[in-house]
Write an enzyme that holds these catalytic residues in place. Structure first.
Site, short mmCIF file in Angstrom:
data_model
loop_
_atom_site.label_atom_id
_atom_site.label_comp_id
_atom_site.label_asym_id
_atom_site.label_seq_id
_atom_site.Cartn_x
_atom_site.Cartn_y
_atom_site.Cartn_z
CG ASP A 188 -0.46 -3.90 2.73
OD1 ASP A 188 -0.22 -3.34 2.10
OD2 ASP A 188 -0.21 -3.46 3.36
CG HIS B 233 -0.53 0.31 2.53
ND1 HIS B 233 0.03 -0.11 3.79
CD2 HIS B 233 -0.50 1.76 3.32
CE1 HIS B 233 0.80 0.19 4.66
NE2 HIS B 233 0.59 1.24 4.21
CB SER C 255 3.31 1.99 6.38
OG SER C 255 1.53 2.32 6.72
N GLY C 256 4.98 -0.09 6.55
CA GLY C 256 6.24 -1.03 5.63
C GLY C 256 7.22 -1.32 6.72
#
Length: 319
Positions: A125, A79, A231-232
């Site tokens: 994801d 994402h 994120s990530g």
């Protein structure tokens, strides 16, 4: 034996040798930082403590975290790449806990983006990024290990660590410039499901919110969690003396309030990761930065294959 057959045998020999050489080197350095988070509710990270941490940047602005898996591959959340999937628009910064500090870190450009084929919303994801050039390992730049897929079951500790340059609080407008770290408890999937889907036990026909492709972690009482900008980034566990990547910061409700964070289960996708990297490295074998190594091994390889293998001068690798 004709030139075509000799070329094929030579490629097999070199590919096998290089593959084992790189694998041994990677396994000997991954998950072993020299130094022996918010992330909401965390603290500043010490230099070289998390040498695999990556800042994924779009137009020179931080958008997500990521983790270095090898000298050419980064793993992050799919994402994070929603704004655009044009590889050359992205860069990664490595080697510095201070984001945007070009004096300490290095900036490398992305050459390829591989999104997991099942990615949709919060499912699948995960994404892999291939760099244009290989990184040079140092005390501040090292890869993190993946779990040993030969083991039947990975035993995850009660708590692991999250790192990132995300917001310190959900309502904050600014992001910290210093990498944050926090130790967070791992929450069992059923308990996490009950938190996110309290009616699930009464309505078993409803599809679970927390799937086996996800890992749940966070300390709601102490407000330790990941937030926007994290994120990530990695959920890393210290197992058997090395740091192993078990999760990627993926999604959640709020930051450090009432709900724990949800992470992509890296172990679940590990075979896909290895498949993508192996296939890409085989296809791009001519782009390996091992010129000096090949200059020394090619004559030996030809000798082993026999005198009938005679080539011209167009066998040298190029970047």
């Amino acid at each position: 034996m004709g030139p075509g057959g000799c070329a094929f045998l030579l490629s097999l020999l070199l590919g096998s040798f290089i593959s084992s050489f790189q694998k041994k080197t990677l396994q000997s350095v991954c998950g072993r930082p020299v130094y022996s988070g918010r992330v909401v509710g965390g603290k500043d990270a010490a230099a070289t403590r998390w040498p695999w941490q990556v800042s994924l940047q779009l137009s020179n602005s931080h958008v997500c975290g990521g983790s270095l898996l090898s000298d050419r591959w980064i793993v992050t959340a799919a994402h994070c790449l929603q704004m655009t999937r044009i590889p050359f628009l992205y860069t990664v910064q490595l080697g510095s806990v201070e984001r945007d500090n070009l004096d300490e870190g290095v900036i490398l450009r992305v050459s390829q983006i591989v999104i997991h084929p099942t990615y949709s919303n919060v499912s699948g994801d995960i994404a892999l990024l291939r760099l244009f050039s290989r990184v040079t390992y140092s005390s501040s730049i090292l890869p993190i290990c993946l779990s040993n897929v030969k083991k039947k079951r990975l035993i995850i500790p009660d708590s692991c660590w999250v790192t990132g340059w995300g917001k310190l609080k959900e309502e904050d407008a600014d992001y910290p410039t210093i990498l944050q770290e926090a130790e967070v408890p791992i929450i069992k999937r059923q308990k996490c499901e009950n938190i996110y889907n309290p009616l699930g036990s009464f309505l078993p026909q409803i599809q679970p919110v927390i799937m086996e492709t996800m890992i749940c972690a966070g300390d709601v009482k102490k407000g330790k969690d990941t937030c926007q900008g994290d994120s990530g980034g990695p959920l890393a566990c210290h197992i058997d003396g090395i740091w192993i990547l078990i999760g990627l910061s993926s999604w959640g409700r709020g930051c450090g309030i009432s709900f724990p964070g949800i992470y992509t289960n890296v172990t679940y996708y590990q075979k896909w990761i290895m498949s993508v990297i192996s296939r890409a490295e085989v296809l791009g074998a001519n782009n390996l930065n091992l010129s000096d190594f090949l200059f020394s091994i090619v004559p030996l390889s030809l000798a082993l294959l026999g005198p009938s293998c005679v080539f011209g001068s167009n066998i040298l690798p190029g970047e």
